[in-house]
Design a protein around this motif. Structure first.
Motif, PDB file in Angstrom:
ATOM      1  N   UNK A 189      -7.234  19.508   5.657  1.00 39.09           N
ATOM      2  CA  UNK A 189      -6.749  18.548   4.847  1.00 39.09           C
ATOM      3  C   UNK A 189      -7.513  17.793   5.686  1.00 39.09           C
ATOM      4  N   UNK A 190      -7.408  16.205   4.512  1.00 42.73           N
ATOM      5  CA  UNK A 190      -8.343  14.746   6.052  1.00 42.73           C
ATOM      6  C   UNK A 190      -7.030  13.951   5.956  1.00 42.73           C
ATOM      7  N   UNK A 191      -6.111  13.359   6.925  1.00 42.67           N
ATOM      8  CA  UNK A 191      -5.549  12.251   7.051  1.00 42.67           C
ATOM      9  C   UNK A 191      -5.692  11.590   7.012  1.00 42.67           C
ATOM     10  N   UNK A 192      -5.416  10.144   5.892  1.00 37.30           N
ATOM     11  CA  UNK A 192      -5.668   8.702   6.698  1.00 37.30           C
ATOM     12  C   UNK A 192      -4.662   7.847   6.752  1.00 37.30           C
ATOM     13  N   UNK A 193      -4.376   7.034   7.865  1.00 35.68           N
ATOM     14  CA  UNK A 193      -3.379   6.034   8.063  1.00 35.68           C
ATOM     15  C   UNK A 193      -2.778   5.088   7.009  1.00 35.68           C
ATOM     16  N   UNK A 194      -2.122   4.119   7.252  1.00 31.98           N
ATOM     17  CA  UNK A 194      -1.601   3.482   6.345  1.00 31.98           C
ATOM     18  C   UNK A 194      -2.732   2.409   6.851  1.00 31.98           C
TER      19      UNK A 194
ATOM     20  N   UNK B  45      -5.906   2.417   7.697  1.00 33.57           N
ATOM     21  CA  UNK B  45      -7.418   2.686   7.205  1.00 33.57           C
ATOM     22  C   UNK B  45      -6.684   2.205   5.747  1.00 33.57           C
ATOM     23  N   UNK B  46      -6.211   2.863   4.937  1.00 38.48           N
ATOM     24  CA  UNK B  46      -6.100   2.757   4.072  1.00 38.48           C
ATOM     25  C   UNK B  46      -6.486   0.872   3.034  1.00 38.48           C
TER      26      UNK B  46
ATOM     27  N   UNK C 189      -8.885  -0.813   1.077  1.00 40.28           N
ATOM     28  CA  UNK C 189      -8.725  -1.904   0.144  1.00 40.28           C
ATOM     29  C   UNK C 189      -9.719  -3.331   0.467  1.00 40.28           C
ATOM     30  N   UNK C 190      -9.011  -3.609   1.424  1.00 37.94           N
ATOM     31  CA  UNK C 190      -9.588  -5.091   1.854  1.00 37.94           C
ATOM     32  C   UNK C 190     -11.170  -5.339   1.759  1.00 37.94           C
ATOM     33  N   UNK C 191     -11.705  -4.041   1.604  1.00 39.27           N
ATOM     34  CA  UNK C 191     -13.345  -3.845   2.140  1.00 39.27           C
ATOM     35  C   UNK C 191     -13.470  -3.999   0.438  1.00 39.27           C
TER      36      UNK C 191
ATOM     37  N   UNK D 157       0.930  -1.328   0.265  1.00 37.99           N
ATOM     38  CA  UNK D 157      -0.044  -0.507  -0.142  1.00 37.99           C
ATOM     39  C   UNK D 157       1.229   1.280  -0.183  1.00 37.99           C
ATOM     40  N   UNK D 158       1.437   0.956   0.796  1.00 40.68           N
ATOM     41  CA  UNK D 158       2.509   2.009   0.645  1.00 40.68           C
ATOM     42  C   UNK D 158       3.212   2.730  -0.125  1.00 40.68           C
ATOM     43  N   UNK D 159       3.433   1.782  -0.630  1.00 35.84           N
ATOM     44  CA  UNK D 159       4.838   1.702  -2.450  1.00 35.84           C
ATOM     45  C   UNK D 159       3.307   2.265  -3.701  1.00 35.84           C
ATOM     46  N   UNK D 160       2.310   1.767  -3.055  1.00 35.24           N
ATOM     47  CA  UNK D 160       1.618   2.375  -4.137  1.00 35.24           C
ATOM     48  C   UNK D 160       0.874   3.718  -4.117  1.00 35.24           C
ATOM     49  N   UNK D 161       1.035   3.891  -2.756  1.00 37.39           N
ATOM     50  CA  UNK D 161       0.819   5.272  -2.501  1.00 37.39           C
ATOM     51  C   UNK D 161       1.745   6.465  -2.996  1.00 37.39           C
ATOM     52  N   UNK D 162       2.464   6.078  -2.795  1.00 33.76           N
ATOM     53  CA  UNK D 162       4.067   7.063  -3.049  1.00 33.76           C
ATOM     54  C   UNK D 162       3.952   6.939  -4.551  1.00 33.76           C
ATOM     55  N   UNK D 163       3.371   5.726  -5.566  1.00 32.61           N
ATOM     56  CA  UNK D 163       3.564   6.305  -6.261  1.00 32.61           C
ATOM     57  C   UNK D 163       2.742   7.068  -7.798  1.00 32.61           C
ATOM     58  N   UNK D 164       1.506   7.129  -6.752  1.00 32.98           N
ATOM     59  CA  UNK D 164       0.423   7.633  -7.234  1.00 32.98           C
ATOM     60  C   UNK D 164      -0.466   8.813  -6.439  1.00 32.98           C
ATOM     61  N   UNK D 165       0.979   9.860  -5.616  1.00 32.75           N
ATOM     62  CA  UNK D 165       0.357  10.969  -5.462  1.00 32.75           C
ATOM     63  C   UNK D 165       1.650  11.902  -5.768  1.00 32.75           C
ATOM     64  N   UNK D 166       1.505  13.112  -5.528  1.00 29.33           N
ATOM     65  CA  UNK D 166       2.454  13.824  -5.084  1.00 29.33           C
ATOM     66  C   UNK D 166       3.084  14.821  -3.917  1.00 29.33           C
TER      67      UNK D 166
END
Lengths: 209, 359
Positions: free
Chosen positions: A31-36, A38-39, A43-45, A7-16
């Motif tokens: 801003x709203x903050x989501x932790x890993x 929760x993400x 996704x699992x849901x 997840x961390x890698x996907x988020x890192x690649x798809x965000x700026x």
């Protein structure tokens, strides 16, 4: 088939990354903050929901195929696991055997080294070296003749004539300092042997003594 | 045989040149008959010669030596005290009886050129000393190649010894002195010296320091000769062991006048015990050899047994021999067991008789 999903890698690649000041300039105040975790959970849901939706839509044969694939995948993974365990066990056994062999070889090496040391000592230190020394001394003695050479000859069972010659070669013929010839030795007179001699001569001539 | 009066004792110095008598031991020139006898014993060396008047002249030397410190004072004192010495490899060696006396004073052992009846090949100084002693005893021959009979041991029955070596060495030494050496078995020499009245028939026994030598003779011909390795030294060694003393000291005890029939103290008792054992051992061996030897003569008459040698000089020797003889069943009749007329010189005299008979 399955792939790990980082997840961390996907988020890192798809965000700026955007600085807070820049956001503020653009008028964003909050801003709203989501932790890993929760993400991940989101996704699992989502995946659960999609599969659930799909399974509702899937035909009986597709479900069976999915079960079959899942079981096959499970079996494969189980076999891989079993293989890995068996391989590990084999490797452990092999290691234990190699360890035992190494221990035995180390002991054997120590034994051989000990033997080698003893052999070296024996060869060069004691008997052989001593025997070489003895034979050299013996040769010296023989060259010098004398009583020691005579003794060697007799001990070796050599021709007695050699021993006699060796012994007689050292009778102190040359310049022995002595007063032996200047000192009176004990002199005695014994009973005569004339009559004995007469009897012996008579016997030798064939008569009665 | 050449006339006795033809010969005058001349002596030869170690370099080999002949001169009229001029050495201390020779005294005045003595006319000697041709032929010499020499007893080569473990304990003593004894030479015998006959002068033209028929007197037998004996010279005797103890066959022993001892090392002492070498210095000028000692050298001079030894000569003044009539003590013979030899310098060998920078060591001063006292020879003969004084060596024995010094050994007792200093509680040391003498060194012996001979051991158990034979020249000792391991005694490095034996040869030069034996040569000097022989030279001193015999002097130079009256004429080149004068016959000299010298005693040799018979083959021992209880030990391994090289008789050929021993005989060869002494023959070589005598040759170096200019003699024509001829060996004579020791027991046979006793027969020559002591059994003339019996037609040289009987048993001659030489009881020496290193061995007992036995010869059974019929009309001067040896029928059986053998030796045993128990003798005077064997007694000394055993007495020394039981009393915890040096063998030289045990010899001195033995020679100071012990009567083995009447030992007076513990030391003499030890001497008596070993003497009895030795005599019994010897007689048993003679009996056994008599019974086992082939070609033994059948003696028509009872024979005599004559004992000689230094070991037979102890008091009561013959009585103990007779006692022990009674204890064994001897295979032939014996008319007499007696001591030689001159026990210490008997072998030398026997050798002399053999030499004179050839002259």
């Amino acid at each position: 088939m399955t792939q790990s999903f980082d997840i961390k890698e996907v988020i890192s690649k798809s965000t700026s990354d955007v600085a807070i000041d820049d956001l503020a300039k653009k008028g964003f105040r909050k801003v709203k903050v989501l932790n890993k975790d929760a993400i991940n959970q989101l996704i699992a849901d989502a995946v659960e929901r999609v599969i659930g939706e799909r399974m509702k839509e899937a035909t009986q044969s597709e479900r069976e195929q999915l079960q079959k694939d899942s079981r096959a995948e499970f079996d494969r993974m189980l076999r891989d696991q079993q293989k890995s365990e068996a391989l590990l066990k084999d490797l452990e056994n092999e290691f234990a055997q190699l360890e035992a062999e190494a221990t035995r070889l180390r002991a054997e090496l120590a034994q051989r080294e000990q033997e080698l040391t003893e052999l070296r000592n024996k060869t060069m230190g004691s008997s052989d070296l001593q025997s070489i020394k003895d034979s050299i001394e013996k040769l010296h003695r023989r060259i010098g003749h004398g009583a020691a050479a005579a003794s060697d000859y007799l001990e070796e069972g050599a021709d007695t004539e050699f021993a006699i010659r060796a012994a007689l070669s050292n009778t102190g013929d040359s310049a022995v300092e002595s007063n032996v010839n200047k000192v009176e030795v004990t002199k005695k007179k014994a009973s005569g042997v004339s009559s004995t001699l007469d009897k012996l001569r008579s016997l030798q001539k064939g008569g009665k003594g | 045989m050449k006339s006795d009066s033809d010969h005058t004792e001349t002596e030869r110095n170690p370099s080999g040149s002949t001169s009229k008598v001029g050495r201390g031991n020779a005294g005045n020139a003595t006319k000697l008959a041709l032929g010499r006898g020499l007893d080569v014993g473990t304990a003593n060396l004894v030479s015998g010669a006959q002068d033209v008047d028929g007197n037998v002249l004996i010279k005797i030397q103890r066959n022993a030596f001892i090392d002492i410190e070498r210095d000028d004072y000692t050298r001079n004192m030894l000569t003044r005290l009539n003590v013979q010495y030899v310098v060998i490899e920078n060591r001063m060696v006292v020879v003969g009886d004084p060596a024995f006396e010094l050994a007792n004073i200093f509680n040391r052992e003498t060194r012996r050129p001979m051991k158990d009846g034979f020249i000792s090949p391991k005694e490095a100084d034996a040869m030069p000393i034996e040569k000097l002693l022989l030279e001193n005893l015999l002097g130079a021959p009256t004429q080149e190649n004068e016959v000299c009979y010298f005693s040799v041991p018979a083959e021992p029955i209880d030990a391994e010894r090289n008789v050929v070596y021993h005989q060869g060495v002494f023959a070589g030494l005598l040759k170096k002195l200019g003699y024509n050496p001829k060996p004579l078995v020791e027991g046979h020499a006793v027969v020559f010296a002591e059994l003339a009245e019996d037609d040289f028939t009987g048993i001659g026994i030489s009881c020496g320091g290193g061995m007992f030598n036995i010869c059974v003779s019929y009309k001067s011909i040896p029928a059986l000769t053998f030796s045993t390795s128990r003798a005077g030294d064997w007694i000394d060694r055993n007495v020394a062991n039981v009393l915890g003393i040096k063998a030289s000291r045990a010899t001195a005890i033995k020679e100071k006048g012990v009567d083995i029939r009447k030992p007076r103290n513990r030391e003499e008792e030890a001497v008596e015990i070993y003497y009895r054992n030795l005599i019994s051992y010897t007689l048993e061996n003679i009996k056994t050899r008599f019974e086992s030897a082939e070609g033994m003569p059948q003696f028509p008459e009872p024979i005599s047994i004559v004992f000689s040698g230094g070991t037979s000089l102890v008091g009561g020797f013959i009585d103990v021999c007779k006692d022990e003889f009674e204890n064994i069943k001897f295979p032939i009749p014996v008319k007499e067991i007696r001591l030689a007329d001159d026990p210490l010189y008997s072998v030398a005299k026997g050798c002399l008789v053999a030499a004179l008979s050839e002259a």
